[in-house]
Design an enzyme around this catalytic site. Sequence first.
Site, PDB file in Angstrom:
ATOM      1  CE  LYS A   3      -4.330   0.271   0.723  1.00 29.71           C
ATOM      2  NZ  LYS A   3      -5.275  -0.221  -0.295  1.00 29.71           N
ATOM      3  CB  THR A  25      -2.697  -3.250  -0.367  1.00 33.07           C
ATOM      4  OG1 THR A  25      -3.965  -2.914  -0.924  1.00 33.07           O
ATOM      5  CG2 THR A  25      -1.880  -4.060  -1.353  1.00 33.07           C
ATOM      6  CG  ASP A  26      -8.260  -2.294   3.601  1.00 31.11           C
ATOM      7  OD1 ASP A  26      -8.506  -1.129   3.242  1.00 31.11           O
ATOM      8  OD2 ASP A  26      -8.703  -2.808   4.643  1.00 31.11           O
ATOM      9  CG  PHE A  73      31.583  23.640 -15.982  1.00 32.23           C
ATOM     10  CD1 PHE A  73      31.835  22.431 -15.326  1.00 32.23           C
ATOM     11  CD2 PHE A  73      31.154  23.583 -17.297  1.00 32.23           C
ATOM     12  CE1 PHE A  73      31.648  21.214 -15.967  1.00 32.23           C
ATOM     13  CE2 PHE A  73      30.966  22.368 -17.949  1.00 32.23           C
ATOM     14  CZ  PHE A  73      31.205  21.187 -17.273  1.00 32.23           C
ATOM     15  NE  ARG A 128      29.190  25.961 -12.542  1.00 36.23           N
ATOM     16  CZ  ARG A 128      28.910  24.744 -12.958  1.00 36.23           C
ATOM     17  NH1 ARG A 128      28.223  24.568 -14.068  1.00 36.23           N
ATOM     18  NH2 ARG A 128      29.320  23.671 -12.294  1.00 36.23           N
ATOM     19  CD  GLN A 136      30.626  15.959 -12.521  1.00 34.86           C
ATOM     20  OE1 GLN A 136      30.596  17.188 -12.347  1.00 34.86           O
ATOM     21  NE2 GLN A 136      30.376  15.408 -13.692  1.00 34.86           N
ATOM     22  CG  ASN A 143      24.281  22.164 -12.977  1.00 35.36           C
ATOM     23  OD1 ASN A 143      23.935  23.226 -12.464  1.00 35.36           O
ATOM     24  ND2 ASN A 143      25.455  21.984 -13.544  1.00 35.36           N
ATOM     25  CG  HIS A 182      21.446  24.410 -16.359  1.00 33.18           C
ATOM     26  ND1 HIS A 182      22.699  24.002 -15.964  1.00 33.18           N
ATOM     27  CD2 HIS A 182      20.917  23.365 -17.042  1.00 33.18           C
ATOM     28  CE1 HIS A 182      22.916  22.764 -16.398  1.00 33.18           C
ATOM     29  NE2 HIS A 182      21.852  22.348 -17.053  1.00 33.18           N
TER      30      HIS A 182
END
Lengths: 275, 275, 275, 275
Positions: B12, B57-58, B152, B169, B212, B238, B240
Amino acid sequence: MGIRLGANDYGKAENRVVRIYRDTPRHEIRDVTVSTALQGDFSAAHLHGDQSRVLPTDTQKNTVYAYAKEKGLREIEDYALTLARHFVADVEPVSGARIAVDEYSWERLNDHSWVRRQSEVRTTVVEVTSAGERVVSGLKDLVLLKSTGSEFAGFLTDEYTTLQETHDRIMSTSLVATWTYAGTAVEWDKTWSEVRAILLERFASVHSLALQQTLWEMGKAVLEAHPEITEVSLSAPNKHHFVVDLSPFGLENPNEVFHAADRPYGLIQATVVRD
Amino acid sequence: MGIRLGANDYGKAENRVVRIYRDTPRHEIRDVTVSTALQGDFSAAHLHGDQSRVLPTDTQKNTVYAYAKEKGLREIEDYALTLARHFVADVEPVSGARIAVDEYSWERLNDHSWVRRQSEVRTTVVEVTSAGERVVSGLKDLVLLKSTGSEFAGFLTDEYTTLQETHDRIMSTSLVATWTYAGTAVEWDKTWSEVRAILLERFASVHSLALQQTLWEMGKAVLEAHPEITEVSLSAPNKHHFVVDLSPFGLENPNEVFHAADRPYGLIQATVVRD
Amino acid sequence: MGIRLGANDYGKAENRVVRIYRDTPRHEIRDVTVSTALQGDFSAAHLHGDQSRVLPTDTQKNTVYAYAKEKGLREIEDYALTLARHFVADVEPVSGARIAVDEYSWERLNDHSWVRRQSEVRTTVVEVTSAGERVVSGLKDLVLLKSTGSEFAGFLTDEYTTLQETHDRIMSTSLVATWTYAGTAVEWDKTWSEVRAILLERFASVHSLALQQTLWEMGKAVLEAHPEITEVSLSAPNKHHFVVDLSPFGLENPNEVFHAADRPYGLIQATVVRD
Amino acid sequence: MGIRLGANDYGKAENRVVRIYRDTPRHEIRDVTVSTALQGDFSAAHLHGDQSRVLPTDTQKNTVYAYAKEKGLREIEDYALTLARHFVADVEPVSGARIAVDEYSWERLNDHSWVRRQSEVRTTVVEVTSAGERVVSGLKDLVLLKSTGSEFAGFLTDEYTTLQETHDRIMSTSLVATWTYAGTAVEWDKTWSEVRAILLERFASVHSLALQQTLWEMGKAVLEAHPEITEVSLSAPNKHHFVVDLSPFGLENPNEVFHAADRPYGLIQATVVRD
């Protein structure tokens, strides 16, 4: 009987602007989403595809970004007013402009690093027309919960009523609040923070007989404390928390374990105004 | 060549449980979403629709709510372990259980009122099988941003490369971090808070030559400080932030105005492990 | 100067109702989301927490489900009108009711199995007050795209304009359309299908000099064909498809490869009315 | 005991590519979202921030768009294989590439206009490594519903079980299906359509004693009809439709009016494989 163009507007929605102030090593950040909408006589564009009176939405976007540098982006109300006034004053066919800004808050980690703070969003919608200027600020996604101090009883019943009265329930909402300013000579940031504090205080302190009552108390307290505000509108989903029946398992559940439901939800909306 | 049933499980998903502790006027709240998944030999249900070995599942949902009262819901790792052990130990056909819990944090307003705090979510996934117990805790939606201290450059290029190098950046991400514990004798809440603090500190302090590298430094710092953790996995979009070209408008933009893009985004994923 | 309660309403939002007609082996299905909102003098609930005039939202929910059986749920406009009239006529403090219904369409696989069809949603909003009845039907999430037959040129320029003119671009939108009926003696299903067909035909056939022009042509065609409709409102995000610059890779790109952007987007809104 | 870098990859996620074929007046459209992920020895980037072996995700994005023109974008499996092979063959540090493509379908209105069709999405994930090539295609968001022909009875019970047996219920799911091809010499479009048709037919025709059984029958039928497919994985949320109790209102409800619940939901997952 003819057919004619009625109300219309156009603009660039959801420009995602981040403005960094980096004049000193301790940077400042403003993170906003800006939407523009222009009104005016644009019937030639609709009827004949004639764009000669249409300032492209791409240009509106450029202006949004350029103004973040050229005019600055500090208090979102000032920034939005500056944009709206520009479009109306400087672009001939434009008779009205509506600028909506959502602002996301960040919590500082060091001089140039931040972590996203409250999930809630600060908002403003500014309208400038020949009739004047109007600033409606607010917040949304302000998620609140009380585990007691909330009742729901004495309500009207009819043949479709099955709900039981309760004198102790969870009350929870994801509040949308907006308030209208009488003018534009306002300390925007300071006022916003004070209004938010009042809303939180009232939610927490009022013993609630109805979500309606809590909203009223919230709105009234804001108007009492802030003469520069003329009305407050509140939209509050009643995010139901149902007491789970644990009796089949031999367990009591005196308001301790709840199922938080998604849909449907009650939706209570009210405006509090000056007489 | 025949056809057979391969891997399978069932459970569930996304039970929304709110647990209030109200033994004193100063209440405590736990707000979680719980998902269960059971493994075992359920081939009769698949091949013949025979449910005699299938715990509904109940029922799993009922157990999730009942245990919040019967066993308590304080640290999500303990709660998840208790549920997982129950299904494996007490339900004969079940040979393995995976319990996933997301926890939402609240900031106290008074004894019984709260406002939703960080947008981030605390997580745990607990697996109990005959092979042993495994606890992987973490967080998600931790949104971070640095306005400088990120470069970068010096990257590999080929005939499809158009990107320019940058030595300053914005770096922003919505971090998903998970870490695996060596055992279950852990102070869960305390450890989680300490790991979160390390992740924030490393993000803010490391001068980043690559996302990284930031992830590596984050993961390494966690392993160095917490011998009870065997590995750390980090998944970092990332997000941007593009410097907007304002030169057509006669404006310089020395990393002050950015367009925050939605898609596409870089996606960097790394695991840091003990040797 | 005093403070008073302004506009307010309350109701149960997003009741998810599925109605199966199973009188014959060939079942029929209606799958809807229903929201109710009631107006009236509820000031006692706001000012004093007195609920004696408040029909609980839970009762409204019960009525929504009960009426799906008791009154039937075939055409959503009829169903919504029946609900709205009931609240206003039968619940004393209620002076106005607004019922909003979204309907999801299914494609039949056999007598009792279906697959979800168009992503688009059929809508209606019905309002019943002492002033009369108003039905506004429509659709949303109708995603359209033209790969040619769309221009954008001759537009107004200012110092923030950088956009180039184009005589061949992709035009794409996710249309929201609503139309207002003059009365309630309408073949709802038939009319809805005919309006949808007109909207699609106009989008596809009109050579577009502006998205504004396309909207106008859509709205005008609906009014021309359907005298029972008094006005049409259209809200159309301009889902930008940018031609990707492939020249750095020695490739031409004559409108063949596009980047479909998420945000920002142009947003054009217009209403076409009878004179 | 040291600390080292474990599994890692990086790429550009969710590139939104629209490719128009316009060689004749009758255009063709492909509308996809493409995600790339590269593996290899990128430890220098992690440990020292040395990017000299890292092909930027921006370059991967450029390649995704350039290849839509240069190599073409017709069948998503071919397109993804071409991209993956390129990264592994042509970019020295890359030892493995995983390309995921989601495709959205459009229904033609005329030569150059379309309306978005099924809400469902066609998918493929292609992996190319030194170990070989692997294509896993599928679909997601395929929403299905049966109003009868589904039972749930004879299940295991314990002290937390309250569910009643039923021999006639609604069964509904939003299916995610993936299947693995033995090789790459496949008629991708034709096979995908045939598999989809089998899945629909089995869902509609099988009298279901359990959702597990329906999934098994779906997977088995695909493997029986398609020797080029080695395994089928199915993930099926059990979108619960609860019969509403209308007895308080004096109404019977013989499986006619249902509440469609959001959360929690059962989640059944199974893989069917060749022996």
